[in-house]
Design a protein around this motif. Sequence first.
Motif, PDB file in Angstrom:
ATOM      1  N   GLY A   1       0.853  -1.179   0.000  1.00 57.35           N
ATOM      2  CA  GLY A   1       0.000   0.000   0.000  1.00 57.35           C
ATOM      3  C   GLY A   1       0.890   1.230   0.000  1.00 57.35           C
ATOM      4  N   SER A   2       0.329   2.373   0.332  1.00 60.44           N
ATOM      5  CA  SER A   2       1.211   3.530   0.433  1.00 60.44           C
ATOM      6  C   SER A   2       0.752   4.448   1.545  1.00 60.44           C
ATOM      7  N   LYS A   3       1.718   5.091   2.138  1.00 60.87           N
ATOM      8  CA  LYS A   3       1.409   6.025   3.212  1.00 60.87           C
ATOM      9  C   LYS A   3       2.295   7.251   3.015  1.00 60.87           C
ATOM     10  N   ASP A   4       1.695   8.372   2.983  1.00 60.19           N
ATOM     11  CA  ASP A   4       2.424   9.623   2.765  1.00 60.19           C
ATOM     12  C   ASP A   4       3.321   9.532   1.528  1.00 60.19           C
ATOM     13  N   GLY A   5       2.781   8.926   0.508  1.00 61.75           N
ATOM     14  CA  GLY A   5       3.530   8.838  -0.752  1.00 61.75           C
ATOM     15  C   GLY A   5       4.631   7.807  -0.743  1.00 61.75           C
ATOM     16  N   GLN A   6       4.790   7.081   0.358  1.00 64.00           N
ATOM     17  CA  GLN A   6       5.827   6.037   0.426  1.00 64.00           C
ATOM     18  C   GLN A   6       5.170   4.658   0.378  1.00 64.00           C
ATOM     19  N   PRO A   7       5.757   3.722  -0.392  1.00 70.33           N
ATOM     20  CA  PRO A   7       5.184   2.368  -0.404  1.00 70.33           C
ATOM     21  C   PRO A   7       5.335   1.698   0.965  1.00 70.33           C
ATOM     22  N   VAL A   8       4.275   0.998   1.383  1.00 73.00           N
ATOM     23  CA  VAL A   8       4.321   0.289   2.662  1.00 73.00           C
ATOM     24  C   VAL A   8       3.951  -1.176   2.417  1.00 73.00           C
ATOM     25  N   VAL A   9       4.781  -2.083   2.911  1.00 73.20           N
ATOM     26  CA  VAL A   9       4.534  -3.505   2.709  1.00 73.20           C
ATOM     27  C   VAL A   9       4.046  -4.124   4.012  1.00 73.20           C
ATOM     28  N   THR A  10       2.908  -4.840   3.936  1.00 73.54           N
ATOM     29  CA  THR A  10       2.391  -5.543   5.118  1.00 73.54           C
ATOM     30  C   THR A  10       2.453  -7.038   4.849  1.00 73.54           C
ATOM     31  N   ASP A  11       2.872  -7.815   5.841  1.00 68.09           N
ATOM     32  CA  ASP A  11       2.907  -9.271   5.678  1.00 68.09           C
ATOM     33  C   ASP A  11       1.575  -9.879   6.067  1.00 68.09           C
TER      34      ASP A  11
END
Lengths: 138, 397
Positions: free
Chosen positions: A68-78
């Motif tokens: 996903g993304s948060k504040d324009g940064q990609p975020v990976v969730t397991d």
Amino acid sequence: MKYMILTYASQQDYDGMAGKATGKPAWEAADFAAMGDFMEKFNSELAASGELVETRGLAAPVLTRRLGSKDGQPVVTDGPYAETQEVLAGYWIVECESFDRATEIASRLADTPAPESARATAYADIRPIVEGREELVE
Amino acid sequence: MDVEDQLRELVPQVLGALVRRYGRFDTAEDAVQEALLAAAQQWPGAGVPENPRGWLITVASRRLTDLLRREQARQQREDRVASWAPQGDPVGDTDDTLVLLFLCCHPSLSPASQIALTLRAVGGLTTAEIARAFLVPEATMTRRITRAKTSVKESGARFTLPADREERLGAVLQVVYLIFNEGYASTTGPRLQRVELAAEGIRLARMLYRLLPDDAEVAGLLALLLLTDARRPARTGPLGELVPMAEQDRSRWIPELIREGVDLITATLPHGPVGPYQLQAAIAAVHDESPSADKTDWPQIVALYEVLLQLTDNPMVALNHVVAVAMARGPAEGLQLLSTIETDDHLAKDHRLSAVRAHLLEMSGDKPAARAAYEEAAARTTSLPQQRYLHARANNL
């Protein structure tokens, strides 16, 4: 026309198939072998009739990574899924004459041998595939 | 020999003859496939012609001329007719199979493309068969093979044995080994076809051995494949479940393959130079000749792995060495050695590392730790048959 047949399962279903009882009973060796034989036959018949484009099974939900993304940064969730939440487990892409024929193909999946607890919740979706942009603008 | 086997034997010879004569590997390969199709349709009914090789060469040459003419018309180069006149020797009895193998294992190709091209050009498998065996759509395999042929063409490869023959032979052996393994180690997919792939690997290794009987690694590879394949009937149980070697019913191993493999590696080893395939074959021979897992000559296997470790930095070899040490000198020493390779990047997250640790912990009697390690291994593999095996081990403790 191409159609996608989608099947669903939960992490519990995957655990059961892997021989581990969590919420639902573990599959016996004979159950697992019967399912493998059925799938092998189902797929080779579809290939022989020329209707199979592609089929894949997906690994267990617990191995999922969600991007996903948060504040324009990609975020990976397991493994974002709950144990009992059903997610995509596998798919077939078939090329056949009609939606009814695709439905007929998918309905044979109801004969997949499996323990009763797994059969009780099993279902599949059939969706036409959009081949190109022109189909969307129409 | 049925028609299909006969055709398979002839493929590399016919293709070799055509490429030697006309050049143009890519187009020649298409022409040979079409000639094969014609033979497969006509021979079973009309009977095999007196000179099957000559028949195929004639039909394929005719087809090649058609293809080249069409290609040329497309490119409007009618004036170049002369360029596809015969180039080299007239079609003789030379067996060009080896040259073809080297061409298919061209260094500019990825291993996947080398495998696909080898299976088609040397193995005589159709694109549909190769696609089925690797579980990819036929269109994907067609693209892969077409790209591979174009790369070979663009690299300007000549139809002669390459100068870097030694180096290229390594790639050829690797491709044959991978083809065999795809058929042997796979636990998913249409089983029958996978078995055929293992058989094709052995057939190619035999062919290679016939062409290069003095190369010790070629002999080693053939011996390794035979000795591995000998165990195939015992590797899965009646329900398709995995059976580890220690629990296999050894009476189901194939004695003819064991004898052939053992004779081959016994004759080869003293003449060296010793390479990884010979060492792996020697290890397989020790296993195959043992009446049970307990009676296996583990110290000898440890010694062979130690030589192998000097030749390769493959982490799986290191892991197998740990298992052999544990079997020879006890689980404590095995676990200690295991701790020295656990940090290896390739191994750290591999389910096989956890599985070995689980087995060693089980051997040492530490049931809770073994169970945890089996569960950890199960969580690290995506293969359901492997997960089922590992969960069963955990549940039995």
